[in-house]
Motif scaffolding. Sequence first.
Motif, PDB file in Angstrom:
ATOM      1  N   LEU A 285       0.833  -1.196   0.000  1.00 19.77           N
ATOM      2  CA  LEU A 285       0.000   0.000   0.000  1.00 19.77           C
ATOM      3  C   LEU A 285       0.865   1.243   0.000  1.00 19.77           C
ATOM      4  O   LEU A 285       1.976   1.244   0.528  1.00 19.77           O
ATOM      5  CB  LEU A 285      -0.875   0.060   1.261  1.00 19.77           C
ATOM      6  CG  LEU A 285      -2.081  -0.864   1.412  1.00 19.77           C
ATOM      7  CD1 LEU A 285      -2.745  -0.571   2.752  1.00 19.77           C
ATOM      8  CD2 LEU A 285      -3.061  -0.668   0.274  1.00 19.77           C
TER       9      LEU A 285
ATOM     10  N   ARG B 264      -3.175   5.668   1.301  1.00 18.03           N
ATOM     11  CA  ARG B 264      -4.375   4.832   1.411  1.00 18.03           C
ATOM     12  C   ARG B 264      -4.827   4.649   2.862  1.00 18.03           C
ATOM     13  O   ARG B 264      -5.953   4.217   3.115  1.00 18.03           O
ATOM     14  CB  ARG B 264      -4.133   3.454   0.786  1.00 18.03           C
ATOM     15  CG  ARG B 264      -4.080   3.445  -0.710  1.00 18.03           C
ATOM     16  CD  ARG B 264      -5.469   3.679  -1.321  1.00 18.03           C
ATOM     17  NE  ARG B 264      -6.397   2.591  -1.006  1.00 18.03           N
ATOM     18  CZ  ARG B 264      -7.573   2.761  -0.413  1.00 18.03           C
ATOM     19  NH1 ARG B 264      -7.975   3.981  -0.044  1.00 18.03           N
ATOM     20  NH2 ARG B 264      -8.358   1.726  -0.189  1.00 18.03           N
TER      21      ARG B 264
ATOM     22  N   GLY C 104      -1.636  -4.077   2.997  1.00 26.17           N
ATOM     23  CA  GLY C 104      -3.033  -3.981   3.397  1.00 26.17           C
ATOM     24  C   GLY C 104      -3.923  -4.962   2.669  1.00 26.17           C
ATOM     25  O   GLY C 104      -3.520  -5.599   1.677  1.00 26.17           O
TER      26      GLY C 104
ATOM     27  N   GLU D  79      -7.645  -5.108   0.840  1.00 26.74           N
ATOM     28  CA  GLU D  79      -8.761  -4.343   0.298  1.00 26.74           C
ATOM     29  C   GLU D  79      -9.736  -5.296  -0.391  1.00 26.74           C
ATOM     30  O   GLU D  79      -9.317  -6.251  -1.051  1.00 26.74           O
ATOM     31  CB  GLU D  79      -8.260  -3.297  -0.693  1.00 26.74           C
ATOM     32  CG  GLU D  79      -7.382  -2.227  -0.065  1.00 26.74           C
ATOM     33  CD  GLU D  79      -6.863  -1.220  -1.084  1.00 26.74           C
ATOM     34  OE1 GLU D  79      -7.280  -0.056  -1.031  1.00 26.74           O
ATOM     35  OE2 GLU D  79      -6.041  -1.635  -1.932  1.00 26.74           O
TER      36      GLU D  79
ATOM     37  N   LEU E 289     -10.668  -0.529   2.168  1.00 25.34           N
ATOM     38  CA  LEU E 289      -9.559  -0.971   3.012  1.00 25.34           C
ATOM     39  C   LEU E 289     -10.116  -1.584   4.296  1.00 25.34           C
ATOM     40  O   LEU E 289     -10.823  -0.920   5.061  1.00 25.34           O
ATOM     41  CB  LEU E 289      -8.647   0.210   3.334  1.00 25.34           C
ATOM     42  CG  LEU E 289      -7.416  -0.107   4.182  1.00 25.34           C
ATOM     43  CD1 LEU E 289      -6.455  -1.040   3.433  1.00 25.34           C
ATOM     44  CD2 LEU E 289      -6.684   1.198   4.567  1.00 25.34           C
TER      45      LEU E 289
ATOM     46  N   TRP F 125      -4.536  -3.238   7.647  1.00 25.03           N
ATOM     47  CA  TRP F 125      -3.175  -3.038   7.149  1.00 25.03           C
ATOM     48  C   TRP F 125      -2.168  -3.313   8.257  1.00 25.03           C
ATOM     49  O   TRP F 125      -2.513  -3.420   9.444  1.00 25.03           O
ATOM     50  CB  TRP F 125      -2.976  -1.608   6.622  1.00 25.03           C
ATOM     51  CG  TRP F 125      -2.944  -0.551   7.699  1.00 25.03           C
ATOM     52  CD1 TRP F 125      -1.862  -0.145   8.440  1.00 25.03           C
ATOM     53  CD2 TRP F 125      -4.055   0.217   8.170  1.00 25.03           C
ATOM     54  NE1 TRP F 125      -2.228   0.833   9.325  1.00 25.03           N
ATOM     55  CE2 TRP F 125      -3.577   1.079   9.178  1.00 25.03           C
ATOM     56  CE3 TRP F 125      -5.410   0.274   7.830  1.00 25.03           C
ATOM     57  CZ2 TRP F 125      -4.402   1.967   9.854  1.00 25.03           C
ATOM     58  CZ3 TRP F 125      -6.234   1.161   8.504  1.00 25.03           C
ATOM     59  CH2 TRP F 125      -5.727   2.002   9.496  1.00 25.03           C
TER      60      TRP F 125
END
Length: 283
Positions: free
Chosen positions: A161, A165, A198, A200, A205, A208
């Motif tokens: 990531l 984000r 992370g 998603e 999301l 993470w």
Amino acid sequence: MNYRISDCCDLAPAQLCAAMNAAFSDYVIPLKLSETAFRTFQRQRGFSAEHSFVARQGDDIAAFWFSGKPRAEYGSLAYTLSVGTLPDHRRKGLSRQLLDAVTAQQRLSGSKGLQLEVITTNEAAISSYEAMGFYRHRTLRVLKLSSEPASQSLDYVPHPLDLSRIPTETDGFFDTEPTPQNGRCALQALSPDHHLLGIEVEGELLGWGAVYPDGAVAQIAVHHSVRRKGLGRAILRALWQAAGEDALTFVNVDESAATQNGFLEHVGAQELLQQYEMQLRFS
């Protein structure tokens, strides 16, 4: 002995690193930071030369109080990176003089106080800080995971990531806020020298983790709505593989974060020590 108190604006990292190593040279495990490691330490913890002060005898540093700027995300408190006095200059009141200088500069910058960490078994340091007006704010744990965690889910695959984000509002992810050396500012300061991974799903999301190259886990977060579904284990395993170390450490896990502590203990992390986060509020 006459001492001169000054900020650190005219001092090179090599000088400050040497002073820090000398101050902790007689500890059970002496500190031996390289200049490169010290620069990383400065970046990670938000060192500010104008907010940090030393006591000098001639050209030599006798004591130091390394500090950062006040941070809005911590209630306008400023983080104390390290405080130390070289062995030949102890018990001369230098820490108090340095605190006075730090406090004066912090007030000019709008700071509402200071915060720091100290190992819970260091009774002398705790008593000294309490005499200066600091109080114990929360208890933090340091844990170590010595075996690679297994992932029980194939449904969630962490991927790299960008820090952008990560949401700025993290209440749904964290039980308590990370301490400054693990917070968003620390990750930003050390970018790209960390691994940020992370999970998603359809652009949302869900969780993470971030780990530094030495295996210290800065953050591991899973949204409360999807906990106990294997995301944490998947992220933790990915962090282990990304770091490539023999162990992962978790520094400053808030003792009151029941979900996080339960998860870490369930995967086999063992406590190494505890620290107090101490705060001093300016009146």
